[in-house]
Scaffold this motif. Structure first.
Motif, short mmCIF file in Angstrom:
data_model
loop_
_atom_site.label_atom_id
_atom_site.label_comp_id
_atom_site.label_asym_id
_atom_site.label_seq_id
_atom_site.Cartn_x
_atom_site.Cartn_y
_atom_site.Cartn_z
N HIS A 1 0.21 0.51 5.90
CA HIS A 1 1.19 0.77 4.85
C HIS A 1 1.92 -0.49 4.39
O HIS A 1 2.41 -0.58 3.27
N ASP A 2 2.00 -1.51 5.27
CA ASP A 2 2.75 -2.72 4.96
C ASP A 2 1.88 -3.82 4.37
O ASP A 2 2.32 -4.95 4.18
N TYR B 1 0.83 -1.22 0.00
CA TYR B 1 0.00 0.00 0.00
C TYR B 1 0.86 1.27 0.00
O TYR B 1 0.48 2.27 -0.58
N ARG B 2 2.01 1.19 0.66
CA ARG B 2 2.87 2.38 0.72
C ARG B 2 3.44 2.76 -0.64
O ARG B 2 3.91 3.88 -0.83
N ASP B 3 3.42 1.83 -1.61
CA ASP B 3 3.91 2.13 -2.95
C ASP B 3 2.88 2.90 -3.78
O ASP B 3 3.22 3.39 -4.85
N TRP C 1 -2.69 10.05 -2.92
CA TRP C 1 -2.05 8.91 -3.59
C TRP C 1 -1.32 9.38 -4.84
O TRP C 1 -1.49 10.51 -5.31
N ASN D 1 -0.21 7.77 -0.12
CA ASN D 1 0.67 8.70 0.59
C ASN D 1 0.40 8.61 2.09
O ASN D 1 -0.52 9.25 2.61
N PHE D 2 1.23 7.82 2.80
CA PHE D 2 0.99 7.59 4.22
C PHE D 2 1.51 8.72 5.09
O PHE D 2 1.39 8.66 6.31
N SER D 3 2.07 9.75 4.48
CA SER D 3 2.41 10.93 5.26
C SER D 3 1.17 11.80 5.52
O SER D 3 1.20 12.70 6.35
N SER E 1 -2.99 7.42 6.54
CA SER E 1 -2.33 6.67 7.62
C SER E 1 -3.31 6.19 8.69
O SER E 1 -3.06 5.17 9.34
#
Length: 515
Positions: free
Chosen positions: A400-401, A383-385, A441, A388-390, A395
């Motif tokens: 994210h993993d 998902y982090r790819d 994203w 945008n987890f910032s 988030s």
């Protein structure tokens, strides 16, 4: 004269001549003490072992003294006894100089190679500190060149991956001409006797949304050749207005055994006003997201490992109407209840009829989640790819993993889809992205789909779909490729491009109709 020697020493000497013999006894002292052979052998062994080490030590000292003494022989003795202390002092000086060079600023040096560095040091007599700073300047310059080369490689790779090859462009022009002058190229698809199959649930319905004639032909050809019962296959190909005539001409001229092929252009759909407005809004927001990311692109985006994937997200395909229309599959096929969706960059290697018989356990989409490398293994597809987890909205709602499911070969239960609010959820997140500064994203089809289909995905066996054959870093064993039902050339190196990898392009070429 003759000597007579006994085992206990010299006792008597007898001297004789030719004319006469004179005998006399000469008293002699006892012979000196001899060295026993048992003592000599250990001494020889010790010297044989010690002398080579002594030689090597002297050789090293001579070499070390050359840097500090005008004549190596003048200071061998000093080096022999104090060499260790001098070496330690030299190491300490060099370590201190390197530490200082690490934290200190360097001037712009034009030293391009190691040979230039050696020449500069020997001609000007610089000290160790100057050596450290000059070495740092040279390495920084080289690192900058390498980084710049990588950036150019990424950009050239990106441009090459999204160009239209001349041969493919010419093929479309020739097919369009054929459509105009050849009545066979304009024949009905499918023939009237097969029209009833287009909505018959007893047949296997496969869907492609593409404007690539050659790629579509390989998908259809590979599926039919590896099917146990090609007469049960019905292909629904949706394309844009400019590609409709070449696509229609290709499949009208090239017979495909007993399988049925339908080619339909977007201009032939009669959608409601609500759907038309929704499609326009969707494309506009995706265009804004793409433009936002493109305007914010800077040098830092090339410095991390995933910069090629980031460039890929900025490709023109991220704005393709055909790509984004996947979220409107229920509207595209109102008479179908279950379909198998295929991307145009895949090759089918085994019979896939049983996929449409899978029980999705009430879910809407069946997709590969874990990869061929094992459970929880999905390199480059987390998902982090994509998200945008910032951003706190992302988030706080997603992990994210977590592995992202693969798009490109999916079973869609359209009947179950109609009972959900997936398409509405998709549009809600698009509007939220617009209100959040377009930063939720990266551009592309999959990121908002991951969100919209949350909780509606049924994982299937990884052997059904092996993806990533369009990336340089992909290392998939030959056995896994051969066992996969569908291989997917996801990534920039498509098999119909010159940058395609020869080791896997041969699989794609096997199903291409060269005639």
């Amino acid at each position: 004269m003759k000597f007579y020697i006994s085992t206990t020493g010299i006792k008597r000497v007898t001297i004789s001549s030719s004319g006469s013999a004179v005998k006399g006894s000469l008293p002699t002292a006892t012979a000196s003490r001899r060295i026993p052979s048992r003592t000599v052998l250990p001494v020889v062994l010790v010297l044989g072992i010690a002398l080579p080490f002594l030689f090597v030590r002297i050789a090293f000292l001579v070499l070390e003294s050359a840097a500090a003494c005008s004549s190596p022989l003048d200071c061998i003795g000093w080096r022999f006894f104090t060499g260790d202390d001098a070496s330690m002092k030299l190491r300490e000086e060099l370590t201190g100089a390197l530490v200082e060079a690490t934290t200190g600023n360097v001037n712009e040096e034009q030293i391009e190679s190691f040979n230039e560095l050696v020449k500069d040091m020997t001609s000007k007599g610089h000290d160790i500190k100057a050596f450290a700073f000059k070495t740092k300047a040279m390495l920084l310059r080289m690192e900058h060149k390498v980084q710049s080369a990588r950036q150019r490689e990424s950009i050239f790779w990106h441009l090459a991956s999204h160009g239209v090859p001349k041969s493919l462009h010419c093929l479309c022009l020739k097919l369009a001409e054929e459509y105009a002058v050849n009545s066979m190229a304009r024949s009905l698809l499918p023939p009237p006797e097969y029209v009833s199959r287009l909505a018959d649930p007893s047949f296997l319905h496969l869907v492609l949304l593409t404007d690539n004639v050659l790629a579509a032909s390989v998908v259809v050809s590979s599926t039919i050749q590896n099917s146990a019962n090609p007469g049960k296959l019905v292909f629904h190909i949706v394309t844009d207005k400019k590609t409709y005539t070449p696509m229609h001409a290709w499949f009208a001229i090239n017979s495909l055994k007993s399988a049925v092929v339908e080619v339909k252009g977007l201009h032939q759909y009669d959608w409601s006003q609500e759907v038309n407005v929704g499609v326009k809004q969707m494309l506009e927001i995706h265009r804004l997201i793409w433009k936002h990311n493109y305007n914010n692109l800077n040098d830092e985006d090339f410095e991390y490992k995933g910069h090629k994937r980031y460039l890929e997200a900025l490709s023109p395909s991220s704005l393709s109407l055909l790509n984004h229309l996947r979220i409107y599959i229920p509207e595209l096929f109102p008479d179908l209840n279950k379909i198998l969706f295929l991307d145009d960059d895949i090759v089918v290697q085994h019979d896939i009829a049983s996929l449409l018989e899978l029980d999705l356990k009430g879910k809407v989409v069946g997709a590969v989640v874990n990869s061929w490398c094992g459970d929880g293994c999905c390199p480059g597809r987390k998902y982090r790819d994509y998200l945008n987890f910032s951003h706190p909205i992302i988030s706080s709602n997603f992990d994210h993993d977590r592995c992202a499911w693969l798009y490109g070969m999916n079973i869609f239960d359209i009947e179950a889809w109609r009972r959900t609010n997936i398409t509405a959820t998709y549009h809600q997140w698009l509007e939220l992205s617009l209100k959040s500064g377009l930063a939720l994203w990266h551009p592309g089809v999959l990121p908002p789909s991951l969100i919209a289909f949350e909780g509606h995905v049924h994982p299937i066996d990884p052997s059904w779909h092996v993806a990533g054959l369009g990336y340089q870093s992909t290392e998939i064993h030959r056995e896994i490729l051969e066992d996969a039902a569908v291989i997917h050339f996801s990534g920039p190196a498509k098999p119909w491009l010159e940058i395609g990898f020869p080791e896997v392009r041969s699989i794609w070429n096997k199903y291409m109709i060269f005639e």
